[in-house]
Scaffold this motif. Structure first.
Motif, PDB file in Angstrom:
ATOM      1  N   ARG A  68       0.649  -1.070  -0.301  1.00  9.25           N
ATOM      2  CA  ARG A  68       0.083   0.013   0.080  1.00  9.25           C
ATOM      3  C   ARG A  68       1.296   1.142  -0.148  1.00  9.25           C
ATOM      4  O   ARG A  68       1.612   1.176   0.433  1.00  9.25           O
ATOM      5  N   GLN A  69       0.754   1.885  -0.486  1.00 21.19           N
ATOM      6  CA  GLN A  69       1.034   3.733  -0.585  1.00 21.19           C
ATOM      7  C   GLN A  69      -0.172   4.595  -0.186  1.00 21.19           C
ATOM      8  O   GLN A  69      -0.801   4.704  -1.112  1.00 21.19           O
ATOM      9  N   ALA A  70       0.731   5.236   0.825  1.00 19.62           N
ATOM     10  CA  ALA A  70      -0.461   6.410   1.315  1.00 19.62           C
ATOM     11  C   ALA A  70       0.006   7.431   1.140  1.00 19.62           C
ATOM     12  O   ALA A  70       1.370   7.874   0.452  1.00 19.62           O
ATOM     13  N   PRO A  71      -0.320   8.989   0.207  1.00 20.97           N
ATOM     14  CA  PRO A  71       0.021  10.269   0.015  1.00 20.97           C
ATOM     15  C   PRO A  71       0.841  10.582   0.649  1.00 20.97           C
ATOM     16  O   PRO A  71       0.763  10.658   1.831  1.00 20.97           O
ATOM     17  N   GLY A  72       2.210  11.064   0.123  1.00 22.50           N
ATOM     18  CA  GLY A  72       3.531  11.395   0.593  1.00 22.50           C
ATOM     19  C   GLY A  72       4.088  10.154   1.491  1.00 22.50           C
ATOM     20  O   GLY A  72       4.874  11.013   2.110  1.00 22.50           O
ATOM     21  N   LYS A  73       3.577   9.209   0.868  1.00 20.31           N
ATOM     22  CA  LYS A  73       4.428   8.429   2.278  1.00 20.31           C
ATOM     23  C   LYS A  73       5.074   7.079   0.968  1.00 20.31           C
ATOM     24  O   LYS A  73       4.655   7.016  -0.122  1.00 20.31           O
ATOM     25  N   ARG A 105       5.563   3.671  -0.254  1.00 13.50           N
ATOM     26  CA  ARG A 105       5.383   2.102  -0.487  1.00 13.50           C
ATOM     27  C   ARG A 105       5.542   1.089   0.436  1.00 13.50           C
ATOM     28  O   ARG A 105       6.744   1.162   1.054  1.00 13.50           O
ATOM     29  N   THR A 155      -5.804   3.962   5.396  1.00 12.19           N
ATOM     30  CA  THR A 155      -6.006   4.499   4.107  1.00 12.19           C
ATOM     31  C   THR A 155      -4.811   5.132   2.673  1.00 12.19           C
ATOM     32  O   THR A 155      -3.411   5.156   3.030  1.00 12.19           O
ATOM     33  N   ALA A 156      -5.205   4.442   1.971  1.00 11.65           N
ATOM     34  CA  ALA A 156      -4.115   4.626   0.912  1.00 11.65           C
ATOM     35  C   ALA A 156      -4.376   3.434  -0.133  1.00 11.65           C
ATOM     36  O   ALA A 156      -5.431   2.915  -1.083  1.00 11.65           O
ATOM     37  N   GLN A 158      -8.216   1.743  -4.525  1.00 10.47           N
ATOM     38  CA  GLN A 158      -8.435   2.296  -2.472  1.00 10.47           C
ATOM     39  C   GLN A 158      -8.834   2.635  -2.251  1.00 10.47           C
ATOM     40  O   GLN A 158      -9.863   1.889  -2.229  1.00 10.47           O
ATOM     41  N   THR A 182     -10.181   4.089   1.408  1.00  8.15           N
ATOM     42  CA  THR A 182     -10.396   5.298   1.982  1.00  8.15           C
ATOM     43  C   THR A 182     -10.881   4.359   3.482  1.00  8.15           C
ATOM     44  O   THR A 182     -11.898   4.085   3.295  1.00  8.15           O
TER      45      THR A 182
END
Length: 123
Positions: free
Chosen positions: A37-42, A44, A90-91, A118, A120
């Motif tokens: 998973r990859q969250a915004p600004g983070k 993977r 969330t990711a 996605q 959420t």
């Protein structure tokens, strides 16, 4: 190997979702499959993985006890059952596969990637 991920959506905290990853081109008995998973600004991160025999499984500490990886050989599909979801889950979730034996880091080494789905989780 082609991978098709599905099952994402919007869920409230504490809820559940089940992601699916259907493989084509190779059977599950010949590939290791993982979820990332990859969250915004983070970056993977690895979430869970299951090896080609179905015997070995890996879970990140952040999801152990809440997420379960499984597979259905007849459908050539790997599932990620996600329970007790938290907003930090969330990711965009991706499934990946590897058809080469990865040794001790088999759960981190993947050559084939599906599109993301996605997830959420609202608080």
């Amino acid at each position: 190997v082609q991978l098709q991920a599905s099952g994402g959506g919007l869920v409230q905290a504490g809820g559940s979702l089940r992601l699916s990853c259907t493989a084509s081109g190779r059977t599950l008995s010949n590939i290791d499959v993982g979820w990332f998973r990859q969250a915004p600004g983070k970056e993977r991160e690895s979430v869970a993985a299951i090896n080609r025999s179905g015997i070995r499984q890996y879970y990140a500490d952040s999801v152990r006890g809440r997420f379960t990886i499984s597979r259905d050989i007849t459908k050539n599909t790997v599932y990620l059952q996600m329970n007790s979801l938290k907003p930090e889950d969330t990711a965009v979730y991706y499934c990946a596969a590897n058809d080469v034996h990865g040794g001790s880091t088999w759960y981190l080494t993947f050559d084939y990637w599906g599109q993301g789905t996605q997830v959420t989780v609202s608080s």
